[in-house]
Design a protein around this motif. Structure first.
Motif, PDB file in Angstrom:
ATOM      1  N   THR A 177       0.958  -1.084   0.081  1.00  0.00           N
ATOM      2  CA  THR A 177      -0.160   0.113  -0.054  1.00  0.00           C
ATOM      3  C   THR A 177       0.664   1.398   0.102  1.00  0.00           C
ATOM      4  O   THR A 177       1.893   1.386   0.736  1.00  0.00           O
ATOM      5  CB  THR A 177      -1.088   0.078   1.179  1.00  0.00           C
ATOM      6  OG1 THR A 177      -1.611  -1.219   1.285  1.00  0.00           O
ATOM      7  CG2 THR A 177      -2.104   1.213   1.206  1.00  0.00           C
ATOM      8  N   VAL A 178       0.629   2.140  -0.821  1.00  0.00           N
ATOM      9  CA  VAL A 178       1.620   3.320  -1.178  1.00  0.00           C
ATOM     10  C   VAL A 178       0.739   4.639  -0.843  1.00  0.00           C
ATOM     11  O   VAL A 178       1.006   5.602  -1.190  1.00  0.00           O
ATOM     12  CB  VAL A 178       2.335   3.505  -2.251  1.00  0.00           C
ATOM     13  CG1 VAL A 178       3.253   2.210  -2.489  1.00  0.00           C
ATOM     14  CG2 VAL A 178       1.270   3.471  -3.541  1.00  0.00           C
ATOM     15  N   GLU A 179      -0.661   4.374  -0.608  1.00  0.00           N
ATOM     16  CA  GLU A 179      -1.396   5.455  -0.304  1.00  0.00           C
ATOM     17  C   GLU A 179      -0.867   6.730   0.350  1.00  0.00           C
ATOM     18  O   GLU A 179      -1.241   7.971   0.294  1.00  0.00           O
ATOM     19  CB  GLU A 179      -2.946   5.051   0.236  1.00  0.00           C
ATOM     20  CG  GLU A 179      -3.678   4.084  -0.739  1.00  0.00           C
ATOM     21  CD  GLU A 179      -3.902   4.544  -2.218  1.00  0.00           C
ATOM     22  OE1 GLU A 179      -4.238   5.815  -2.450  1.00  0.00           O
ATOM     23  OE2 GLU A 179      -3.421   3.949  -3.138  1.00  0.00           O
ATOM     24  N   GLU A 180      -0.270   6.294   1.541  1.00  0.00           N
ATOM     25  CA  GLU A 180       0.071   7.140   2.744  1.00  0.00           C
ATOM     26  C   GLU A 180       1.448   7.830   2.338  1.00  0.00           C
ATOM     27  O   GLU A 180       2.045   8.714   3.330  1.00  0.00           O
ATOM     28  CB  GLU A 180       0.006   6.536   3.878  1.00  0.00           C
ATOM     29  CG  GLU A 180      -1.619   6.317   4.265  1.00  0.00           C
ATOM     30  CD  GLU A 180      -1.788   5.204   5.105  1.00  0.00           C
ATOM     31  OE1 GLU A 180      -0.901   4.979   6.094  1.00  0.00           O
ATOM     32  OE2 GLU A 180      -2.679   4.312   5.101  1.00  0.00           O
ATOM     33  N   ILE A 181       1.996   7.290   1.336  1.00  0.00           N
ATOM     34  CA  ILE A 181       3.391   7.736   1.155  1.00  0.00           C
ATOM     35  C   ILE A 181       3.521   9.368   0.534  1.00  0.00           C
ATOM     36  O   ILE A 181       2.629   9.422  -0.588  1.00  0.00           O
ATOM     37  CB  ILE A 181       4.174   6.647   0.139  1.00  0.00           C
ATOM     38  CG1 ILE A 181       4.568   5.609   1.117  1.00  0.00           C
ATOM     39  CG2 ILE A 181       5.561   7.291  -0.283  1.00  0.00           C
ATOM     40  CD1 ILE A 181       4.688   4.459   0.246  1.00  0.00           C
ATOM     41  N   ASP A 182       4.520  10.115   0.891  1.00  0.00           N
ATOM     42  CA  ASP A 182       4.368  11.336   0.315  1.00  0.00           C
ATOM     43  C   ASP A 182       5.900  11.504  -0.554  1.00  0.00           C
ATOM     44  O   ASP A 182       6.746  10.856  -0.190  1.00  0.00           O
ATOM     45  CB  ASP A 182       4.651  12.472   1.364  1.00  0.00           C
ATOM     46  CG  ASP A 182       3.325  12.741   2.127  1.00  0.00           C
ATOM     47  OD1 ASP A 182       2.220  12.554   1.355  1.00  0.00           O
ATOM     48  OD2 ASP A 182       3.170  12.772   3.364  1.00  0.00           O
ATOM     49  N   PHE A 183       5.722  12.374  -1.509  1.00  0.00           N
ATOM     50  CA  PHE A 183       6.654  12.396  -2.287  1.00  0.00           C
ATOM     51  C   PHE A 183       7.324  13.811  -2.188  1.00  0.00           C
ATOM     52  O   PHE A 183       7.048  14.798  -2.545  1.00  0.00           O
ATOM     53  CB  PHE A 183       6.447  12.284  -3.937  1.00  0.00           C
ATOM     54  CG  PHE A 183       5.703  11.090  -4.464  1.00  0.00           C
ATOM     55  CD1 PHE A 183       6.084   9.890  -3.763  1.00  0.00           C
ATOM     56  CD2 PHE A 183       4.441  11.279  -5.185  1.00  0.00           C
ATOM     57  CE1 PHE A 183       5.543   8.765  -4.487  1.00  0.00           C
ATOM     58  CE2 PHE A 183       3.824  10.059  -5.400  1.00  0.00           C
ATOM     59  CZ  PHE A 183       4.326   8.708  -5.035  1.00  0.00           C
ATOM     60  N   LEU A 184       8.563  13.903  -1.387  1.00  0.00           N
ATOM     61  CA  LEU A 184       8.903  15.015  -0.818  1.00  0.00           C
ATOM     62  C   LEU A 184       9.780  15.899  -1.759  1.00  0.00           C
ATOM     63  O   LEU A 184       9.471  17.050  -1.977  1.00  0.00           O
ATOM     64  CB  LEU A 184       9.833  15.008   0.337  1.00  0.00           C
ATOM     65  CG  LEU A 184       8.972  14.528   1.725  1.00  0.00           C
ATOM     66  CD1 LEU A 184       9.938  14.666   2.976  1.00  0.00           C
ATOM     67  CD2 LEU A 184       7.634  15.302   1.681  1.00  0.00           C
ATOM     68  N   ASN A 185      10.638  15.214  -2.488  1.00  0.00           N
ATOM     69  CA  ASN A 185      11.652  15.764  -3.307  1.00  0.00           C
ATOM     70  C   ASN A 185      11.995  14.864  -4.574  1.00  0.00           C
ATOM     71  O   ASN A 185      12.495  13.772  -4.291  1.00  0.00           O
ATOM     72  CB  ASN A 185      12.785  16.375  -2.716  1.00  0.00           C
ATOM     73  CG  ASN A 185      13.529  17.182  -3.323  1.00  0.00           C
ATOM     74  OD1 ASN A 185      13.397  17.642  -4.349  1.00  0.00           O
ATOM     75  ND2 ASN A 185      14.798  17.434  -2.627  1.00  0.00           N
ATOM     76  N   VAL A 186      11.377  15.299  -5.711  1.00  0.00           N
ATOM     77  CA  VAL A 186      11.942  14.480  -6.736  1.00  0.00           C
ATOM     78  C   VAL A 186      12.847  14.990  -7.767  1.00  0.00           C
ATOM     79  O   VAL A 186      12.385  16.045  -8.331  1.00  0.00           O
ATOM     80  CB  VAL A 186      10.588  14.015  -7.526  1.00  0.00           C
ATOM     81  CG1 VAL A 186      10.926  12.953  -8.638  1.00  0.00           C
ATOM     82  CG2 VAL A 186       9.495  13.220  -6.651  1.00  0.00           C
TER      83      VAL A 186
END
Lengths: 362, 362
Positions: free
Chosen positions: B174-183
């Motif tokens: 499950t990756v629903e709760e993951i944030d992408f801070l800096n890409v």
């Protein structure tokens, strides 16, 4: 068990080539001595408690027509691996197959027609020279991850495997070059399914119990086995294995502990003879009132139980009782069945109780 | 494509229960409306370019003896999921099965006899309420990893997926709760095999090309698909898919791009209709002189090609040509076959050239 210091692989491979060269210079037919890996040469070493190779071997002669192609393949693979190690590159065993596949000059003959030809050659070299495939810079397919308070160093990267969210660190196929900088754990818990490992991650089991969690996701791949072996030997961490209560789970345990028959020549460097089995057992069904959540054995399950009962290393009172009980009850029990008590049960009661009271199978 | 804002799942589930309650209060037979998921209700949406569900549905009535058990199961699963979401806990779908399995009081009837009964109920609820399984806090089996310059936040942990050695981050179910801070990346390269992804990691392809590497290790699991979907939509990153040149690889691409028939109700939230196919193609064989390292098609491969040629979304000139060429040549080509040029070739020539010249299949 003693760990072999890391070897000077290029010079071992170099020496292998030089010996062939000398044979040719003496006008002898070059030959390679290769230990047999068939079942006839595999035995359970009761002393070291791992599956080992015996001392039977075969000789591969260049000037024997039946051997010539395999001889050429062996030298080709050895030479490629030497280049890999010298250039500090890694290759998958499928890459090696494709990299070396070509038509031999002046003939219509291919070096290899199928990966089924190159794979056993790699094992020949591993066995003949007593070098791990990983030391030849050949990588096995990877699967599985580790979670817990351990600082790993791989190349220039340092990271703590308990600070990677719920994901954990994806364990590569080769872990030879990884350093364990700081380990804050009392034991390693190896878990058959990702779902159960994720349950324990969510329950903060690793933190509460000072445990390293390793998900092997089925039969443990070589990278995972070598990681467990190294952590056990270098950091003196006990290893507990947690699988489904069925012949497949028990065999996963058995491979982690004493190796497998087809990789018998690797047992000493991949196996963990001191590993202990924490569950699931047939006794758990009664002890934790899980009768309602067992699954009926199929014919193939029964057949498999009868097979593994005959393995030397399962021939002790505890395991024989488990297997007999399994056949008698006619059921198997999965790790996830513990969810029937509650989601937290496995983390808060089942595992901690077993570890505290040392309720293990050998 | 619009992304749905994250939903108030407990209140949707609550409303679902309330409606049943109201039906009972009105002395109606409670019923649930569930969209059909069979092939008869699946179509390729040429507008949105994804596989979608049509508007056929069935009704499940509590007072219809043929429906009663399934009705009970539906309510049971919905209620369990509500508890999960409210308690912020996750469960695997196998855990859910075991957690809910019990004998109904006053009867000899089990709630569920097999996971094959609970799995479709979960899909019923997903479809009926238009909630992703992941939003119900049910986790799918996980596999695959990500490598590259992206700072991820999962819970309190923040980490850069390019600083984890050669391992990469193991992507959870499950990756629903993951944030992408800096890409810091220009595109996502999705790779079929771990071996090829590891090759690119070793060649420092991600660093040299500003790429995020995602290994799906076969058919992409839901966690990986959702991760790609979110990265594409939220970070506007193009998605290139790199698989073996055979019908199985091409179908992996097709699932990532427009979803799959059995999960058609999820295509909009898991699919990436803009994804492009970078290789392997049949043209590669000639363009890169790989004739010697192809593999012969087996009968089942040919059968599979004929099947996928008929899929709506493969019915364009480019793909039809590829498939016909494949049948005509009678061969398939694997990613690893590029090792025949050199280990570096894929990272230094094959991929960068294709990306620079935009040599993609649609």
């Amino acid at each position: 068990m003693a760990i072999k210091p890391s070897q000077d692989v290029p010079s071992i491979l170099g020496k292998f080539g030089e010996e062939l060269y000398e044979q040719i210079m003496k006008e002898e037919s070059p030959s390679i001595k290769i230990p047999l890996r068939g079942k006839s040469n595999v035995f359970f070493d009761d002393n070291e408690k791992v599956i080992q190779l015996g001392d039977k071997f075969s000789k591969r002669h260049f000037l024997n027509v039946a051997h010539t192609k395999k001889f050429m393949q062996t030298v080709l693979v050895a030479s490629y691996c030497r280049r890999l190690v010298e250039e500090n590159k890694h290759a998958g065993i499928r890459e090696l197959y494709y990299a070396l596949k070509h038509t031999v000059e002046g003939s219509k003959e291919n070096t290899f027609d199928d990966q089924a030809e190159s794979n056993p050659i790699i094992e020949d070299i591993e066995t003949a020279l007593d070098i791990l495939r990983e030391e030849l810079n050949l990588t096995a397919d990877r699967r599985g991850y580790i979670y817990g308070d351990i600082v790993l160093k791989d190349g220039e990267d340092e990271f703590n495997a308990s600070k990677l969210g719920r994901g954990g660190w994806a364990v590569p196929g080769t872990v030879e070059e990884i350093d364990f900088l700081n380990v804050n754990a009392e034991y390693i818990l190896v878990i058959e399914t990702a779902a159960m490992c994720d349950r324990l991650i969510e329950e903060k089991f690793a933190q509460a119990n000072n445990a390293l969690l390793v998900a092997c996701q089925g039969q443990a791949p070589r990278g995972i086995r070598r990681l467990i072996n190294r952590l056990h030997n270098e950091k003196k961490l006990p290893v507990y294995v947690f699988t489904d209560g069925d012949p497949y789970g028990w065999y996963i345990y058995s491979t982690i502990k004493q190796g497998s028959m087809n990789l018998a020549y690797l047992s000493r460097r991949l196996g963990v003879p001191d590993a202990k089995f924490i569950g699931m057992t047939m006794d758990d069904i009664e002890d934790y009132e899980l009768q309602k959540v067992t699954e009926k054995l199929k014919d193939m399950d029964k057949k498999r139980i009868n097979e593994i009962m005959e393995y030397e290393w399962f021939k002790n009172k505890d395991w024989q009782e488990q297997m007999k009980k399994c056949l008698k009850l006619g059921v198997r029990i999965e790790q996830q069945a513990l969810a029937n008590k509650s989601l937290e049960f496995v983390a808060e009661e089942y595992l901690p109780q077993k570890i505290e009271n040392q309720v293990f199978l050998p």
